[in-house]
Write a protein that holds these residues in place. Structure first.
Motif, PDB file in Angstrom:
ATOM      1  N   GLY A  15       8.510  12.930   1.869  1.00  0.00           N
ATOM      2  CA  GLY A  15       9.792  12.298   2.190  1.00  0.00           C
ATOM      3  C   GLY A  15       9.921  10.896   1.620  1.00  0.00           C
ATOM      4  O   GLY A  15      11.034  10.417   1.384  1.00  0.00           O
ATOM      5  N   ALA A  51       4.555   7.310   3.266  1.00  0.00           N
ATOM      6  CA  ALA A  51       3.694   8.481   3.059  1.00  0.00           C
ATOM      7  C   ALA A  51       4.366   9.775   3.520  1.00  0.00           C
ATOM      8  O   ALA A  51       3.701  10.773   3.747  1.00  0.00           O
ATOM      9  N   GLU A  55      11.128  11.423  -1.725  1.00  0.00           N
ATOM     10  CA  GLU A  55      12.503  11.933  -1.606  1.00  0.00           C
ATOM     11  C   GLU A  55      13.482  10.815  -1.255  1.00  0.00           C
ATOM     12  O   GLU A  55      14.587  10.752  -1.786  1.00  0.00           O
ATOM     13  N   GLY A 109      11.376  19.043   2.056  1.00  0.00           N
ATOM     14  CA  GLY A 109      12.528  19.444   2.878  1.00  0.00           C
ATOM     15  C   GLY A 109      13.659  18.440   2.879  1.00  0.00           C
ATOM     16  O   GLY A 109      14.635  18.588   3.591  1.00  0.00           O
ATOM     17  N   GLU A 124       3.684  18.340   0.074  1.00  0.00           N
ATOM     18  CA  GLU A 124       3.948  19.180   1.249  1.00  0.00           C
ATOM     19  C   GLU A 124       3.225  20.518   1.187  1.00  0.00           C
ATOM     20  O   GLU A 124       2.852  21.087   2.217  1.00  0.00           O
ATOM     21  N   LYS A 175       0.829  -1.217   0.000  1.00  0.00           N
ATOM     22  CA  LYS A 175       0.000   0.000   0.000  1.00  0.00           C
ATOM     23  C   LYS A 175       0.863   1.267   0.000  1.00  0.00           C
ATOM     24  O   LYS A 175       0.483   2.289  -0.577  1.00  0.00           O
ATOM     25  N   ALA A 203       7.309  12.311   5.735  1.00  0.00           N
ATOM     26  CA  ALA A 203       7.687  12.581   7.125  1.00  0.00           C
ATOM     27  C   ALA A 203       6.454  12.420   8.005  1.00  0.00           C
ATOM     28  O   ALA A 203       5.320  12.639   7.548  1.00  0.00           O
TER      29      ALA A 203
HETATM   30  N1  CAA Z   1       2.464  11.183   8.873  1.00  0.00           N
HETATM   31  C1  CAA Z   1       1.807  10.627   9.904  1.00  0.00           C
HETATM   32  N2  CAA Z   1       0.776   9.786   9.762  1.00  0.00           N
HETATM   33  C2  CAA Z   1       0.389   9.482   8.515  1.00  0.00           C
HETATM   34  C3  CAA Z   1       1.027  10.026   7.388  1.00  0.00           C
HETATM   35  C4  CAA Z   1       2.107  10.914   7.605  1.00  0.00           C
HETATM   36  N3  CAA Z   1       2.808  11.445   6.584  1.00  0.00           N
HETATM   37  N4  CAA Z   1       0.401   9.559   6.277  1.00  0.00           N
HETATM   38  C5  CAA Z   1      -0.575   8.733   6.698  1.00  0.00           C
HETATM   39  N5  CAA Z   1      -0.582   8.690   8.052  1.00  0.00           N
HETATM   40  C6  CAA Z   1      -1.489   7.944   8.921  1.00  0.00           C
HETATM   41  C7  CAA Z   1      -2.868   8.558   8.939  1.00  0.00           C
HETATM   42  O1  CAA Z   1      -2.925   9.626   9.866  1.00  0.00           O
HETATM   43  C8  CAA Z   1      -3.699   7.382   9.358  1.00  0.00           C
HETATM   44  O2  CAA Z   1      -3.541   7.185  10.753  1.00  0.00           O
HETATM   45  P1  CAA Z   1      -4.850   7.021  11.682  1.00  0.00           P
HETATM   46  O3  CAA Z   1      -5.487   5.753  11.213  1.00  0.00           O
HETATM   47  O4  CAA Z   1      -4.265   6.948  13.060  1.00  0.00           O
HETATM   48  O5  CAA Z   1      -5.694   8.209  11.428  1.00  0.00           O
HETATM   49  C9  CAA Z   1      -3.003   6.201   8.658  1.00  0.00           C
HETATM   50  O6  CAA Z   1      -1.680   6.642   8.368  1.00  0.00           O
HETATM   51  C10 CAA Z   1      -3.661   5.811   7.347  1.00  0.00           C
HETATM   52  O7  CAA Z   1      -3.760   6.976   6.545  1.00  0.00           O
HETATM   53  P2  CAA Z   1      -5.111   7.439   5.845  1.00  0.00           P
HETATM   54  O8  CAA Z   1      -6.294   7.038   6.673  1.00  0.00           O
HETATM   55  O9  CAA Z   1      -4.983   8.887   5.513  1.00  0.00           O
HETATM   56  O10 CAA Z   1      -5.047   6.532   4.520  1.00  0.00           O
HETATM   57  P3  CAA Z   1      -5.708   6.839   3.115  1.00  0.00           P
HETATM   58  O11 CAA Z   1      -5.553   5.591   2.324  1.00  0.00           O
HETATM   59  O12 CAA Z   1      -7.051   7.424   3.252  1.00  0.00           O
HETATM   60  O13 CAA Z   1      -4.782   7.992   2.459  1.00  0.00           O
HETATM   61  C11 CAA Z   1      -2.675   9.036   1.875  1.00  0.00           C
HETATM   62  C12 CAA Z   1      -3.457   7.724   2.128  1.00  0.00           C
HETATM   63  C13 CAA Z   1      -3.216   9.729   0.606  1.00  0.00           C
HETATM   64  C14 CAA Z   1      -1.219   8.676   1.688  1.00  0.00           C
HETATM   65  C15 CAA Z   1      -2.861   9.983   3.084  1.00  0.00           C
HETATM   66  O14 CAA Z   1      -2.559   9.253   4.268  1.00  0.00           O
HETATM   67  C16 CAA Z   1      -1.989  11.189   3.062  1.00  0.00           C
HETATM   68  O15 CAA Z   1      -2.256  12.121   2.325  1.00  0.00           O
HETATM   69  N6  CAA Z   1      -0.898  11.201   3.864  1.00  0.00           N
HETATM   70  C17 CAA Z   1      -0.010  12.324   3.998  1.00  0.00           C
HETATM   71  C18 CAA Z   1       0.911  12.448   2.799  1.00  0.00           C
HETATM   72  C19 CAA Z   1       1.788  13.686   2.935  1.00  0.00           C
HETATM   73  O16 CAA Z   1       1.322  14.781   3.034  1.00  0.00           O
HETATM   74  N7  CAA Z   1       3.127  13.486   2.937  1.00  0.00           N
HETATM   75  C20 CAA Z   1       4.078  14.547   3.082  1.00  0.00           C
HETATM   76  C21 CAA Z   1       4.532  14.642   4.503  1.00  0.00           C
HETATM   77  S1  CAA Z   1       5.536  16.068   4.821  1.00  0.00           S
HETATM   78  C22 CAA Z   1       7.088  15.625   4.310  1.00  0.00           C
HETATM   79  O17 CAA Z   1       7.344  14.506   3.894  1.00  0.00           O
HETATM   80  C23 CAA Z   1       8.126  16.693   4.463  1.00  0.00           C
HETATM   81  C24 CAA Z   1       9.417  16.404   3.782  1.00  0.00           C
HETATM   82  O18 CAA Z   1       9.667  16.822   2.680  1.00  0.00           O
HETATM   83  C25 CAA Z   1      10.431  15.634   4.435  1.00  0.00           C
END
Ligand code: CAA
Length: 258
Positions: free
Chosen positions: A109, A63, A112, A140, A132, A59, A65
């Protein structure tokens, strides 16, 4: 060594690291990145390993950071703690080849980290993105730089500014991944590629990796000069003599890694 957020497997000179925080879609918290650094240190030090694979679940590769951990950061703590650089870039310092085997989400990340590996093989369900911007930040861990080099300015800019995800097919077409394979063959294909690498001369593999990275990390003139230096140096190895002799004698080479 026991890890809580990774699964480790060593077979046929291939070290496989599986990111394993299924409840958070393998989001990178501090513990996971520290353990990933430790696992890469251990694989690099292990002479029985010639190639490394990093993978996730069907899956999610990852996802990104861990947003829940990151939410509380302020500028001073992010800066003083050198957030991200501190324990995120170990993979870029690996001298052994590292393959990313990506299925599902490789976001933020996660995308990345995959780009920090030497090449990416992905499953048909892979989705790459730098979302992001939706969180009020920007990539980042090198995303604005590496994605731009992989797919060009227009696509990278669109992805970073809109947060749009790329399908596996688009990722292959744009040069982000080397190959797309059916999900159920992903690990077999990644291991086949890794096995092909482990059968080559290890020092020549490492020098070749350095040289391709020079193309990617330097300007053309510097890169070509760097390549020439490494190419010349290979004529001092026993493996070059063996490889060329074997070709002329129409037999398989027996490399000694010297
Ligand atoms: N951080 C922490 N928890 C995360 C996560 C993340 N990046 N991505 C998913 N999760 C968690 C969710 O909070 C959820 O936890 P709970 O059941 O406790 O609520 C669990 O994983 C399952 O996620 P979803 O219910 O959201 O699953 P979905 O299938 O509906 O969606 C997804 C999947 C589209 C990947 C969605 O989870 C999502 O958009 N995640 C965030 C993606 C994101 O924005 N990533 C960038 C992070 S910032 C970064 O990475 C900075 C950098 O450059 C270093």
């Amino acid at each position: 060594m026991a890890y809580e957020t990774l699964l480790i497997d060593i077979e046929d000179q291939i070290g496989t690291i599986t990111l394993n925080r299924p409840d958070a879609l393998n989001a990178f918290n501090n513990q996971l990145m520290t353990e990933l650094t430790q696992a890469l240190d251990a694989f690099e030090a292990d002479d029985d390993i010639g190639c490394i694979i990093i993978t996730g679940s069907s899956k999610a590769f990852a996802a990104g950071a861990d947003i829940k951990e990151m939410q509380e950061l302020d500028y001073m703590s992010a800066y003083q703690d050198n957030f991200i650089t501190r324990n995120w870039e170990r993979v870029t310092r690996c001298r052994k080849p590292v393959i990313a085997a990506v299925a599902g989400y490789a976001l933020g990340g996660g995308c990345e980290l995959a780009m920090m590996c030497d090449f990416i093989i992905c499953a048909e369900n892979a989705k790459f993105g730098q979302p992001e911007i939706n969180l009020g930040v920007m990539p980042g861990a090198g995303g604005t730089q590496r994605l731009t080099r992989f797919v060009g300015k227009s696509k990278a800019m669109e992805m970073c500014l809109t947060g749009r995800m790329m399908t596996a097919e688009e990722a292959e077409r744009s040069g982000l991944v080397s190959r797309v394979v059916p999900l159920d063959t992903l690990m077999d294909e990644a291991k086949k590629a890794a096995r092909a690498i482990t059968l080559k001369s290890r020092p020549i593999v490492m020098l070749t990796k350095e040289s391709v990275n020079a193309a990617y990390e330097t300007m053309l003139l510097q890169g070509v000069t760097f390549e020439r230096r490494l190419f010349h140096s290979m004529f001092s190895t026993e493996d070059q003599k063996e490889g060329m002799e074997a070709f002329i004698e129409k037999r398989d080479p027996h490399f000694k890694n010297r």
